[in-house]
Design a protein around this motif. Structure first.
Motif, PDB file in Angstrom:
ATOM      1  N   GLU A 219     -44.096  -3.189 -33.762  1.00  0.00           N
ATOM      2  CA  GLU A 219     -43.504  -2.060 -35.052  1.00  0.00           C
ATOM      3  C   GLU A 219     -44.313  -2.230 -36.477  1.00  0.00           C
ATOM      4  O   GLU A 219     -44.621  -3.161 -36.852  1.00  0.00           O
ATOM      5  CB  GLU A 219     -42.551  -2.876 -35.259  1.00  0.00           C
ATOM      6  N   GLU A 220     -44.069  -0.976 -36.659  1.00  0.00           N
ATOM      7  CA  GLU A 220     -45.211  -0.481 -38.428  1.00  0.00           C
ATOM      8  C   GLU A 220     -43.981  -0.097 -38.757  1.00  0.00           C
ATOM      9  O   GLU A 220     -42.857   1.714 -38.449  1.00  0.00           O
ATOM     10  CB  GLU A 220     -46.280  -0.247 -38.519  1.00  0.00           C
ATOM     11  N   ALA A 221     -43.652  -0.468 -40.336  1.00  0.00           N
ATOM     12  CA  ALA A 221     -42.391   0.403 -41.403  1.00  0.00           C
ATOM     13  C   ALA A 221     -42.581   0.164 -42.884  1.00  0.00           C
ATOM     14  O   ALA A 221     -43.394  -0.740 -42.326  1.00  0.00           O
ATOM     15  CB  ALA A 221     -40.819  -0.334 -40.580  1.00  0.00           C
ATOM     16  N   THR A 222     -41.740   1.217 -43.355  1.00  0.00           N
ATOM     17  CA  THR A 222     -41.717   0.120 -44.489  1.00  0.00           C
ATOM     18  C   THR A 222     -40.912  -1.136 -44.499  1.00  0.00           C
ATOM     19  O   THR A 222     -40.312  -1.065 -43.733  1.00  0.00           O
ATOM     20  CB  THR A 222     -40.838   1.482 -45.435  1.00  0.00           C
ATOM     21  N   PRO A 223     -41.213  -1.421 -45.821  1.00  0.00           N
ATOM     22  CA  PRO A 223     -40.481  -3.273 -45.847  1.00  0.00           C
ATOM     23  C   PRO A 223     -39.192  -2.900 -45.572  1.00  0.00           C
ATOM     24  O   PRO A 223     -38.121  -3.832 -45.204  1.00  0.00           O
ATOM     25  CB  PRO A 223     -40.453  -3.515 -46.990  1.00  0.00           C
ATOM     26  N   GLU A 224     -38.679  -1.595 -45.916  1.00  0.00           N
ATOM     27  CA  GLU A 224     -36.676  -1.689 -46.166  1.00  0.00           C
ATOM     28  C   GLU A 224     -36.461  -0.917 -44.108  1.00  0.00           C
ATOM     29  O   GLU A 224     -35.487  -2.036 -44.379  1.00  0.00           O
ATOM     30  CB  GLU A 224     -36.351  -0.206 -46.668  1.00  0.00           C
ATOM     31  N   GLU A 225     -37.489  -0.740 -43.902  1.00  0.00           N
ATOM     32  CA  GLU A 225     -37.274  -0.086 -42.589  1.00  0.00           C
ATOM     33  C   GLU A 225     -36.752  -1.753 -41.821  1.00  0.00           C
ATOM     34  O   GLU A 225     -35.650  -1.796 -41.130  1.00  0.00           O
ATOM     35  CB  GLU A 225     -37.222   1.055 -42.315  1.00  0.00           C
ATOM     36  N   ASN A 232     -37.987  -2.933 -32.620  1.00  0.00           N
ATOM     37  CA  ASN A 232     -38.356  -3.370 -30.645  1.00  0.00           C
ATOM     38  C   ASN A 232     -37.610  -4.953 -30.683  1.00  0.00           C
ATOM     39  O   ASN A 232     -37.613  -5.360 -31.955  1.00  0.00           O
ATOM     40  CB  ASN A 232     -39.974  -3.940 -31.604  1.00  0.00           C
ATOM     41  N   PRO A 233     -36.851  -4.639 -30.183  1.00  0.00           N
ATOM     42  CA  PRO A 233     -36.165  -6.352 -29.312  1.00  0.00           C
ATOM     43  C   PRO A 233     -36.509  -7.532 -29.763  1.00  0.00           C
ATOM     44  O   PRO A 233     -36.235  -8.256 -30.001  1.00  0.00           O
ATOM     45  CB  PRO A 233     -36.012  -5.835 -28.504  1.00  0.00           C
ATOM     46  N   ARG A 234     -37.981  -7.626 -29.898  1.00  0.00           N
ATOM     47  CA  ARG A 234     -38.701  -8.707 -30.627  1.00  0.00           C
ATOM     48  C   ARG A 234     -39.249  -8.713 -31.405  1.00  0.00           C
ATOM     49  O   ARG A 234     -39.140 -10.245 -32.104  1.00  0.00           O
ATOM     50  CB  ARG A 234     -40.363  -8.740 -29.369  1.00  0.00           C
ATOM     51  N   LEU A 235     -38.494  -7.713 -32.188  1.00  0.00           N
ATOM     52  CA  LEU A 235     -39.081  -7.961 -33.403  1.00  0.00           C
ATOM     53  C   LEU A 235     -37.726  -8.958 -33.981  1.00  0.00           C
ATOM     54  O   LEU A 235     -37.481  -8.994 -35.118  1.00  0.00           O
ATOM     55  CB  LEU A 235     -39.689  -6.803 -34.441  1.00  0.00           C
ATOM     56  N   GLN A 236     -36.499  -7.473 -33.530  1.00  0.00           N
ATOM     57  CA  GLN A 236     -35.337  -8.563 -33.687  1.00  0.00           C
ATOM     58  C   GLN A 236     -35.022 -10.546 -33.352  1.00  0.00           C
ATOM     59  O   GLN A 236     -34.571 -10.125 -34.622  1.00  0.00           O
ATOM     60  CB  GLN A 236     -34.098  -6.910 -33.348  1.00  0.00           C
ATOM     61  N   GLU A 237     -35.547 -10.663 -32.729  1.00  0.00           N
ATOM     62  CA  GLU A 237     -35.427 -11.661 -32.484  1.00  0.00           C
ATOM     63  C   GLU A 237     -36.223 -12.769 -33.640  1.00  0.00           C
ATOM     64  O   GLU A 237     -35.826 -13.695 -33.637  1.00  0.00           O
ATOM     65  CB  GLU A 237     -36.487 -12.277 -31.046  1.00  0.00           C
ATOM     66  N   PHE A 238     -37.744 -12.193 -33.919  1.00  0.00           N
ATOM     67  CA  PHE A 238     -38.210 -12.850 -34.610  1.00  0.00           C
ATOM     68  C   PHE A 238     -37.741 -13.083 -36.028  1.00  0.00           C
ATOM     69  O   PHE A 238     -37.651 -14.255 -36.558  1.00  0.00           O
ATOM     70  CB  PHE A 238     -39.796 -12.028 -34.863  1.00  0.00           C
ATOM     71  N   LEU A 239     -37.144 -11.826 -36.653  1.00  0.00           N
ATOM     72  CA  LEU A 239     -36.452 -11.702 -37.127  1.00  0.00           C
ATOM     73  C   LEU A 239     -34.972 -12.670 -37.559  1.00  0.00           C
ATOM     74  O   LEU A 239     -34.737 -13.704 -38.910  1.00  0.00           O
ATOM     75  CB  LEU A 239     -36.231 -10.276 -38.348  1.00  0.00           C
ATOM     76  N   SER A 240     -34.659 -12.693 -36.961  1.00  0.00           N
ATOM     77  CA  SER A 240     -33.161 -13.760 -36.806  1.00  0.00           C
ATOM     78  C   SER A 240     -34.042 -14.897 -36.977  1.00  0.00           C
ATOM     79  O   SER A 240     -32.939 -15.515 -37.729  1.00  0.00           O
ATOM     80  CB  SER A 240     -32.835 -13.567 -34.943  1.00  0.00           C
ATOM     81  N   LYS A 241     -35.114 -15.406 -36.591  1.00  0.00           N
ATOM     82  CA  LYS A 241     -35.235 -16.843 -36.200  1.00  0.00           C
ATOM     83  C   LYS A 241     -35.955 -17.392 -37.922  1.00  0.00           C
ATOM     84  O   LYS A 241     -35.959 -18.253 -38.545  1.00  0.00           O
ATOM     85  CB  LYS A 241     -36.643 -16.835 -35.549  1.00  0.00           C
ATOM     86  N   VAL A 242     -36.330 -16.369 -39.455  1.00  0.00           N
ATOM     87  CA  VAL A 242     -37.212 -16.533 -40.006  1.00  0.00           C
ATOM     88  C   VAL A 242     -36.595 -15.851 -41.064  1.00  0.00           C
ATOM     89  O   VAL A 242     -36.987 -16.578 -41.949  1.00  0.00           O
ATOM     90  CB  VAL A 242     -38.886 -15.470 -39.653  1.00  0.00           C
ATOM     91  N   LEU A 243     -35.976 -15.207 -41.318  1.00  0.00           N
ATOM     92  CA  LEU A 243     -34.982 -14.604 -41.991  1.00  0.00           C
ATOM     93  C   LEU A 243     -33.943 -15.580 -42.494  1.00  0.00           C
ATOM     94  O   LEU A 243     -32.971 -16.218 -42.049  1.00  0.00           O
ATOM     95  CB  LEU A 243     -34.471 -13.218 -42.037  1.00  0.00           C
TER      96      LEU A 243
END
Length: 243
Positions: A219-225, A232-243
């Protein structure tokens, strides 16, 4: 400024380890592209392919209109315009800080010793380390070493700066001083590609954020988006762990 076409990188005796699986993207002058993702996903390999520290298995890398992984390219000439900052500083331990900063531009004939010294003094002043000019790397803190590594790259007047996890080897209290310098560079218009785990930096400084997972830009996007509406489900999972 940089164009990547179907970049593939395999490792192993029989190229059986597929690290990059066909990355295509372009990076425009002045952009700040921040690359995040899980360990082992291919982020650092992608960055190291951009200046051929890793040789692509296939695909094309173009820098300012020149295919740099074509036969006969003088890659050292290209690298003069691509500053690289590593996780572990890579300063020469036996040379003073001054010598670390001036050795490349002088050796490559880009300027005289006097000009290199003058530029080094200006850069050291900028980061508040003028008093360390004749110290040795072992006498500096991790944060100081990394800021020296950054200005050593700047001494070459690069057109783009590549950062490979520049804060991950630092004590938490030293991370801020390095990120501050990187933010300054960004605000001055330097084209930057930064592999990092610092999500705050990605949000604040990135013009685009790439999520590299399993050898692809998932996935690629502006930081806001990217941070507020990841698709991407994998990105959602990743962010839920690091944020």
């Amino acid at each position: 400024m940089i164009e990547v076409k179907n970049l593939v990188k395999d490792f192993g005796k029989h190229n059986e380890i597929h690290v990059l699986k066909g990355i295509t993207t372009e990076i425009k002058q002045g952009e700040k592209v921040v690359v995040v993702g899980p360990s082992g996903g291919g982020k650092s390999t992608f960055l190291r392919c951009l200046n051929l520290l890793e040789t692509p298995t296939s695909g094309e890398i173009w820098f300012e209109g020149q295919q740099i992984n074509a036969k006969g390219t003088d890659i050292n000439k290209v690298r003069q315009n691509m500053g690289m900052v590593f996780q572990h500083f890579n300063l020469f331990p036996h040379l003073s800080i001054m010598k670390n900063i001036t050795i490349a531009p002088v050796k490559l004939g880009l300027c005289s010793k006097e000009e290199a010294d003058e530029r080094a003094n200006t850069l050291l002043k900028r980061i508040g380390l003028s008093d360390k000019a004749y110290a040795y790397p072992s006498q500096l803190s991790g944060g100081q070493k990394q800021r020296i590594a950054i200005i050593r790259s700047l001494a070459m007047n690069p057109r783009v700066m590549l950062f490979d996890e520049p804060t991950s080897a630092l004590d938490p209290e030293m991370v801020g001083e390095v990120l501050e310098l990187m933010k300054e560079l960004a605000s001055e218009g330097m084209t930057m590609i930064v592999v990092t785990h610092e999500m705050g930096f990605a949000k604040e400084v990135g013009s685009r954020v790439f999520f590299i997972d399993d050898g692809l830009i998932a996935e690629e996007a502006t930081p806001e988006e990217f941070f507020s509406a990841p698709k991407n489900p994998r990105l959602q999972e990743f962010l839920s762990k690091v944020l």
